[in-house]
Design an enzyme around this catalytic site. Structure first.
Site, PDB file in Angstrom:
ATOM      1  N   LYS A 105     -12.877  11.641 -12.477  1.00  0.00           N
ATOM      2  CA  LYS A 105     -12.845  11.535 -11.008  1.00  0.00           C
ATOM      3  C   LYS A 105     -13.538  10.220 -10.611  1.00  0.00           C
ATOM      4  O   LYS A 105     -14.748  10.117 -10.569  1.00  0.00           O
ATOM      5  CB  LYS A 105     -13.550  12.720 -10.367  1.00  0.00           C
ATOM      6  CG  LYS A 105     -13.370  12.772  -8.851  1.00  0.00           C
ATOM      7  CD  LYS A 105     -13.872  14.094  -8.270  1.00  0.00           C
ATOM      8  CE  LYS A 105     -13.638  14.156  -6.765  1.00  0.00           C
ATOM      9  NZ  LYS A 105     -14.388  13.127  -6.019  1.00  0.00           N
TER      10      LYS A 105
ATOM     11  N   LYS B 255      -5.964  19.457 -13.162  1.00  0.00           N
ATOM     12  CA  LYS B 255      -4.707  19.733 -12.457  1.00  0.00           C
ATOM     13  C   LYS B 255      -3.759  20.517 -13.350  1.00  0.00           C
ATOM     14  O   LYS B 255      -3.607  20.184 -14.534  1.00  0.00           O
ATOM     15  CB  LYS B 255      -4.004  18.411 -12.090  1.00  0.00           C
ATOM     16  CG  LYS B 255      -4.853  17.470 -11.264  1.00  0.00           C
ATOM     17  CD  LYS B 255      -4.184  16.112 -11.091  1.00  0.00           C
ATOM     18  CE  LYS B 255      -5.101  15.173 -10.343  1.00  0.00           C
ATOM     19  NZ  LYS B 255      -4.535  13.814 -10.195  1.00  0.00           N
TER      20      LYS B 255
ATOM     21  N   SER C  75      -7.223  16.487  -0.052  1.00  0.00           N
ATOM     22  CA  SER C  75      -8.479  16.315  -0.781  1.00  0.00           C
ATOM     23  C   SER C  75      -8.506  17.403  -1.858  1.00  0.00           C
ATOM     24  O   SER C  75      -7.474  18.002  -2.151  1.00  0.00           O
ATOM     25  CB  SER C  75      -9.657  16.455   0.179  1.00  0.00           C
ATOM     26  OG  SER C  75      -9.544  17.683   0.883  1.00  0.00           O
TER      27      SER C  75
ATOM     28  N   ASN D 130     -10.564  20.849  -3.745  1.00  0.00           N
ATOM     29  CA  ASN D 130     -11.649  21.836  -3.746  1.00  0.00           C
ATOM     30  C   ASN D 130     -12.601  21.479  -4.874  1.00  0.00           C
ATOM     31  O   ASN D 130     -12.173  20.991  -5.928  1.00  0.00           O
ATOM     32  CB  ASN D 130     -11.063  23.242  -3.962  1.00  0.00           C
ATOM     33  CG  ASN D 130     -10.271  23.695  -2.737  1.00  0.00           C
ATOM     34  OD1 ASN D 130     -10.723  23.512  -1.606  1.00  0.00           O
ATOM     35  ND2 ASN D 130      -9.090  24.232  -2.966  1.00  0.00           N
TER      36      ASN D 130
ATOM     37  N   TYR E  62      -8.436 -20.882 -19.126  1.00  0.00           N
ATOM     38  CA  TYR E  62      -8.031 -22.275 -18.818  1.00  0.00           C
ATOM     39  C   TYR E  62      -6.511 -22.416 -18.863  1.00  0.00           C
ATOM     40  O   TYR E  62      -5.930 -23.210 -18.118  1.00  0.00           O
ATOM     41  CB  TYR E  62      -8.706 -23.281 -19.758  1.00  0.00           C
ATOM     42  CG  TYR E  62      -8.101 -23.357 -21.141  1.00  0.00           C
ATOM     43  CD1 TYR E  62      -8.538 -22.518 -22.161  1.00  0.00           C
ATOM     44  CD2 TYR E  62      -7.067 -24.254 -21.422  1.00  0.00           C
ATOM     45  CE1 TYR E  62      -7.961 -22.563 -23.420  1.00  0.00           C
ATOM     46  CE2 TYR E  62      -6.485 -24.316 -22.675  1.00  0.00           C
ATOM     47  CZ  TYR E  62      -6.932 -23.454 -23.680  1.00  0.00           C
ATOM     48  OH  TYR E  62      -6.354 -23.496 -24.918  1.00  0.00           O
ATOM     49  N   VAL E  63      -5.844 -21.599 -19.698  1.00  0.00           N
ATOM     50  CA  VAL E  63      -4.368 -21.659 -19.744  1.00  0.00           C
ATOM     51  C   VAL E  63      -3.811 -21.168 -18.408  1.00  0.00           C
ATOM     52  O   VAL E  63      -2.962 -21.807 -17.778  1.00  0.00           O
ATOM     53  CB  VAL E  63      -3.828 -20.775 -20.887  1.00  0.00           C
ATOM     54  CG1 VAL E  63      -2.310 -20.663 -20.818  1.00  0.00           C
ATOM     55  CG2 VAL E  63      -4.295 -21.298 -22.239  1.00  0.00           C
TER      56      VAL E  63
HETATM   57  N1  0OX Z   1     -10.938  10.293  -7.554  1.00  0.00           N
HETATM   58  C1  0OX Z   1     -10.022  10.546  -8.494  1.00  0.00           C
HETATM   59  O1  0OX Z   1     -10.083   9.993  -9.593  1.00  0.00           O
HETATM   60  C2  0OX Z   1      -8.916  11.529  -8.188  1.00  0.00           C
HETATM   61  C3  0OX Z   1      -8.796  12.078  -6.920  1.00  0.00           C
HETATM   62  N2  0OX Z   1      -7.788  12.958  -6.641  1.00  0.00           N
HETATM   63  C4  0OX Z   1      -6.913  13.274  -7.612  1.00  0.00           C
HETATM   64  O2  0OX Z   1      -5.892  14.133  -7.385  1.00  0.00           O
HETATM   65  C5  0OX Z   1      -5.770  14.784  -6.103  1.00  0.00           C
HETATM   66  C6  0OX Z   1      -5.042  13.921  -5.133  1.00  0.00           C
HETATM   67  C7  0OX Z   1      -4.205  14.885  -4.319  1.00  0.00           C
HETATM   68  C8  0OX Z   1      -4.130  16.183  -5.052  1.00  0.00           C
HETATM   69  C9  0OX Z   1      -4.957  16.052  -6.281  1.00  0.00           C
HETATM   70  N3  0OX Z   1      -6.987  12.763  -8.848  1.00  0.00           N
HETATM   71  C10 0OX Z   1      -7.975  11.894  -9.175  1.00  0.00           C
HETATM   72  N4  0OX Z   1      -8.021  11.387 -10.436  1.00  0.00           N
END
Ligand code: 0OX
Length: 331
Positions: free
Chosen positions: A120, A291, A88, A90, A40-41
């Site tokens: 992900k 990563k 994308s 792998n 409401y604020v």
């Molecule tokens: N769906 C996700 O949560 C997600 C997708 N992709 C990536 O990193 C890719 C992006 C380009 C190189 C690595 N990270 C994520 N968290």
């Protein structure tokens, strides 16, 4: 609230003050998930700003929270070429795939590699461009090189800042998704209206962002988690983990479940942990993204045509569809 119409000068100052206050409250609610005021604020201040902008339309700015409600009917979506390709990933489907990935990466890097692990998110990839801190363009991934300009639709997504905390020019990427509860509510509405229901939150998010009526998008309660910096501008992070923290510092919503793992055993433990926890999350995930944490190693390893050599997505086995069912009690 003043009843007497304000002079233009007073209205100008008041509108700026209200925008700043409302955007701060909105950041706390939609980005930090830590609201500090009751609805409401917010609503009272919002109405005050609407009244001023109605009296003085010239005072409407692109970062005004009143611009979040949409109301534009688009003719279509223009094409956008991504200067930095949107790659994308792998996929890996077993523990062996993940350990093989680690072996390859360590061999290529010629030294032990630390990993940044992220959930992900099962949404759709978007790219956001900012110039001098202002949101100027949002696009879908498309085929990685050419996507669709969905800027007007993304302006209605409350967790996407219309203005950053610093006047910097950057391009960032992440996932736009529909929370599980919003998905359940939307399908209930659609069923009651005799419309087709969405199969899963990812399709619901994609369908929402394809709407040509931006006010429809505003009602879909979409959210985001950002995870990649494509154009760093003045950002200084040297690792993926630090980049996620830096993204948060400048105003983006990032996923809090990330973890830095020094060994692949720790990575596997994280994967098992979230395979268990995923049903309790308020959003759908379809795996874990692993990563190499150091950007120097990412640069060394580079990319294949479609995906980075320094990352892999571990996909959870397709158990019973995670589509939320009524009986789950949502607190
Ligand atoms: N769906 C996700 O949560 C997600 C997708 N992709 C990536 O990193 C890719 C992006 C380009 C190189 C690595 N990270 C994520 N968290």
């Amino acid at each position: 609230m003043s009843e007497i119409p304000l002079t233009l000068a007073a209205a100008t100052d008041k509108a700026k003050e209200l925008r700043t206050q409302l955007n701060q409250y909105s950041h706390e609610y939609y980005v930090a998930d830590q609201p500090t005021v009751e609805d409401y604020v917010y609503d009272r201040l919002y109405k005050e700003l609407v009244d001023i902008e109605t009296e003085y339309p010239d005072l409407i700015t692109s970062d005004s929270p009143t611009q979040r409600v949409g109301g534009k009917i688009l003719q279509g979506f223009e094409k956008v070429t991504h200067e930095v390709q949107m790659y994308s990933l792998n996929d890996g489907f077993s523990k062996e795939d993940i350990y093989d990935f680690d072996e390859r990466v360590q061999k290529l890097a010629g030294k032990p590699v630390g990993y940044c692990c992220e959930l992900k998110i099962d949404g759709l990839a978007i790219s956001l461009k900012y110039e001098n801190g202002k949101f100027v363009q949002g696009a879908t991934r498309g085929d990685g090189t050419v996507g669709e300009n969905i800027t007007e639709n993304l302006k209605t997504v409350k967790s996407i800042p219309l203005e950053l905390k610093k006047p910097i020019s950057v391009e960032v990427r992440g996932e736009c998704y529909m929370p599980k509860q919003s998905f359940v509510n939307l399908n209930k509405e659609r069923e009651e209206a005799g419309q087709d229901v969405f199969a899963n939150p990812r399709n619901a998010a994609a369908g929402s962002l394809r709407q040509l009526d931006t006010s429809m998008v505003a009602k879909r309660n979409l959210s985001t988690f950002l995870y990649t910096v494509a154009d760093f501008g003045p950002m200084t992070a040297q690792t993926q983990f630090d980049a996620l923290n830096e993204l948060s510092e400048i105003g983006f919503r990032t996923n809090p479940e990330k973890q830095l793992c020094q060994t692949i055993d720790e990575v596997w433990a994280y994967i098992e942990e979230y395979h268990e926890k995923r049903t309790d999350l308020p959003y759908e995930i379809d795996g874990i993204v692993i990563k190499a944490n150091e950007f120097t190693i990412q640069d060394e390893l580079g990319f294949t045509v479609k995906a980075p050599r320094w990352a892999i997505a571990y996909k959870f086995p397709p158990e019973e569809a995670q589509t939320v069912v009524e009986e789950i009690e949502w607190t």
